[in-house]
Motif scaffolding. Structure first.
Motif, mmCIF file in Angstrom:
data_model
loop_
_atom_site.group_PDB
_atom_site.id
_atom_site.type_symbol
_atom_site.label_atom_id
_atom_site.label_comp_id
_atom_site.label_asym_id
_atom_site.label_seq_id
_atom_site.Cartn_x
_atom_site.Cartn_y
_atom_site.Cartn_z
ATOM 1 N N GLU A 88 0.834 -1.212 0.000
ATOM 2 C CA GLU A 88 0.000 0.000 0.000
ATOM 3 C C GLU A 88 0.862 1.254 0.000
ATOM 4 O O GLU A 88 0.588 2.210 -0.713
ATOM 5 C CB GLU A 88 -0.927 0.023 1.212
ATOM 6 C CG GLU A 88 -1.992 -1.048 1.178
ATOM 7 C CD GLU A 88 -2.805 -1.115 2.465
ATOM 8 O OE1 GLU A 88 -2.558 -0.302 3.391
ATOM 9 O OE2 GLU A 88 -3.686 -1.990 2.544
ATOM 10 N N LYS A 89 1.921 1.246 0.836
ATOM 11 C CA LYS A 89 2.850 2.376 0.901
ATOM 12 C C LYS A 89 4.020 1.997 1.805
ATOM 13 O O LYS A 89 3.886 1.137 2.678
ATOM 14 C CB LYS A 89 2.165 3.639 1.424
ATOM 15 C CG LYS A 89 1.763 3.578 2.876
ATOM 16 C CD LYS A 89 1.155 4.901 3.332
ATOM 17 C CE LYS A 89 0.956 4.903 4.841
ATOM 18 N NZ LYS A 89 0.475 6.180 5.317
ATOM 19 N N PRO A 90 5.179 2.633 1.634
ATOM 20 C CA PRO A 90 6.302 2.391 2.547
ATOM 21 C C PRO A 90 5.910 2.824 3.961
ATOM 22 O O PRO A 90 5.174 3.797 4.145
ATOM 23 C CB PRO A 90 7.425 3.272 1.989
ATOM 24 C CG PRO A 90 7.070 3.481 0.553
ATOM 25 C CD PRO A 90 5.563 3.512 0.520
ATOM 26 N N ALA A 96 11.367 -7.232 0.952
ATOM 27 C CA ALA A 96 11.279 -5.844 1.418
ATOM 28 C C ALA A 96 12.684 -5.315 1.593
ATOM 29 O O ALA A 96 13.651 -6.076 1.673
ATOM 30 C CB ALA A 96 10.514 -5.773 2.748
ATOM 31 N N ARG A 97 12.796 -4.003 1.629
ATOM 32 C CA ARG A 97 14.088 -3.390 1.915
ATOM 33 C C ARG A 97 13.869 -2.214 2.863
ATOM 34 O O ARG A 97 12.812 -1.578 2.847
ATOM 35 C CB ARG A 97 14.807 -2.965 0.639
ATOM 36 C CG ARG A 97 14.207 -1.799 -0.071
ATOM 37 C CD ARG A 97 15.045 -1.395 -1.311
ATOM 38 N NE ARG A 97 14.145 -1.002 -2.382
ATOM 39 C CZ ARG A 97 13.828 -1.758 -3.417
ATOM 40 N NH1 ARG A 97 14.349 -2.953 -3.549
ATOM 41 N NH2 ARG A 97 12.996 -1.328 -4.335
ATOM 42 N N ILE A 106 12.644 3.132 7.125
ATOM 43 C CA ILE A 106 11.335 3.000 6.497
ATOM 44 C C ILE A 106 11.439 1.802 5.551
ATOM 45 O O ILE A 106 12.442 1.635 4.853
ATOM 46 C CB ILE A 106 10.896 4.291 5.765
ATOM 47 C CG1 ILE A 106 9.436 4.175 5.338
ATOM 48 C CG2 ILE A 106 11.812 4.620 4.609
ATOM 49 C CD1 ILE A 106 8.788 5.490 4.987
ATOM 50 N N TYR A 107 10.420 0.965 5.592
ATOM 51 C CA TYR A 107 10.449 -0.276 4.814
ATOM 52 C C TYR A 107 9.554 -0.136 3.596
ATOM 53 O O TYR A 107 8.484 0.476 3.656
ATOM 54 C CB TYR A 107 9.965 -1.437 5.681
ATOM 55 C CG TYR A 107 10.875 -1.719 6.849
ATOM 56 C CD1 TYR A 107 11.914 -2.644 6.741
ATOM 57 C CD2 TYR A 107 10.713 -1.043 8.051
ATOM 58 C CE1 TYR A 107 12.760 -2.894 7.806
ATOM 59 C CE2 TYR A 107 11.561 -1.283 9.127
ATOM 60 C CZ TYR A 107 12.577 -2.203 9.000
ATOM 61 O OH TYR A 107 13.414 -2.441 10.057
ATOM 62 N N GLU A 108 10.018 -0.711 2.489
ATOM 63 C CA GLU A 108 9.224 -0.727 1.271
ATOM 64 C C GLU A 108 9.283 -2.113 0.651
ATOM 65 O O GLU A 108 10.237 -2.863 0.845
ATOM 66 C CB GLU A 108 9.689 0.342 0.278
ATOM 67 C CG GLU A 108 11.075 0.100 -0.297
ATOM 68 C CD GLU A 108 11.512 1.174 -1.278
ATOM 69 O OE1 GLU A 108 10.839 2.213 -1.387
ATOM 70 O OE2 GLU A 108 12.536 0.949 -1.948
ATOM 71 N N ILE A 109 8.251 -2.445 -0.084
ATOM 72 C CA ILE A 109 8.190 -3.747 -0.749
ATOM 73 C C ILE A 109 9.073 -3.713 -1.991
ATOM 74 O O ILE A 109 9.247 -2.669 -2.620
ATOM 75 C CB ILE A 109 6.724 -4.110 -1.093
ATOM 76 C CG1 ILE A 109 6.600 -5.584 -1.471
ATOM 77 C CG2 ILE A 109 6.172 -3.180 -2.160
ATOM 78 C CD1 ILE A 109 5.153 -6.079 -1.541
ATOM 79 N N THR A 110 9.624 -4.857 -2.339
ATOM 80 C CA THR A 110 10.426 -4.986 -3.556
ATOM 81 C C THR A 110 9.567 -5.646 -4.636
ATOM 82 O O THR A 110 8.465 -6.123 -4.378
ATOM 83 C CB THR A 110 11.668 -5.861 -3.294
ATOM 84 O OG1 THR A 110 11.220 -7.183 -2.942
ATOM 85 C CG2 THR A 110 12.536 -5.280 -2.197
ATOM 86 N N GLU A 111 10.106 -5.687 -5.845
ATOM 87 C CA GLU A 111 9.385 -6.379 -6.923
ATOM 88 C C GLU A 111 9.229 -7.858 -6.594
ATOM 89 O O GLU A 111 8.194 -8.461 -6.884
ATOM 90 C CB GLU A 111 10.106 -6.193 -8.262
ATOM 91 C CG GLU A 111 9.905 -4.823 -8.872
ATOM 92 C CD GLU A 111 8.429 -4.428 -8.985
ATOM 93 O OE1 GLU A 111 7.605 -5.241 -9.455
ATOM 94 O OE2 GLU A 111 8.086 -3.303 -8.582
#
Length: 194
Positions: free
Chosen positions: A61-63, A101-102, A112-117
């Protein structure tokens, strides 16, 4: 359990868990048993490995920061469940290790975490399971906070206001307190009979 002097029937108002007023987490989540660390007196909220899907969906949805993930899950459960940092942060580390995630460092040392491809691909591969998990979360919130239960919650609020409001600015007498206790006990008995 904080029951104060109100007795066990009204302990929910002082932070008791849902299982103590009739909610059975084991049955709600498919009778999978109980284990340490769960939100409802030891019952596990998510099956093994399911929290990672919840976190990945939220990152899709969002980082988010770790504490934002905790808060969002708590919000989706209407405040009735909040995962511990001791489960969320290790899960985030595992998602990083898997490449799903990274973490991006920010000022002040926060991440802050975000999803990877790769994480999006993993979500897509498990979409039916993830949809089931989120439908159970929505069902839980509806059962506790949907109408007509909201009417019951408003009734509790009115009772609490009446019980704890001082009589025209002065404290209640022991006789008034005794009468209030009798009224509440009668109400509890009647509710048990419904």
């Amino acid at each position: 359990m904080h029951q104060g002097n109100c007795g066990p029937r009204f302990g929910w108002a002082f932070g008791m868990r849902p299982e103590n007023f009739g909610f059975d987490a084991g049955n709600f989540w498919g009778s999978r048993g109980r284990s340490r660390g769960g939100p409802f007196g030891g019952g596990r909220m998510f099956d093994q490995g399911h929290l990672k899907f919840v976190i990945l969906r939220l990152l899709d949805e969002k980082p988010r920061h770790g504490y934002e993930i905790i808060k969002e899950i708590e919000d989706r459960f209407g405040g009735m469940y909040s995962p511990s940092p001791g489960t969320v942060y290790p899960t985030l580390t595992m998602l990083e290790d898997l490449g799903y995630a990274r973490a991006l460092p920010e000022e002040g040392g926060k991440k802050i975490y975000e999803i990877t491809e790769e994480g999006r691909k993993h979500l897509a591969e498990n979409q039916p399971l993830i949809d089931d998990i989120f439908s159970k979360i929505a069902e839980f919130a509806q059962n506790i906070f949907g109408e007509p239960m909201m009417e019951v919650h408003r009734g509790f609020k009115n009772v609490g206001r009446a019980v704890y409001a001082s009589a025209k600015g002065s404290s209640r007498t022991p006789e008034q307190i005794r009468k209030i206790k009798e009224i509440l006990e009668r109400a509890a008995t009647e509710i048990d009979g419904v």
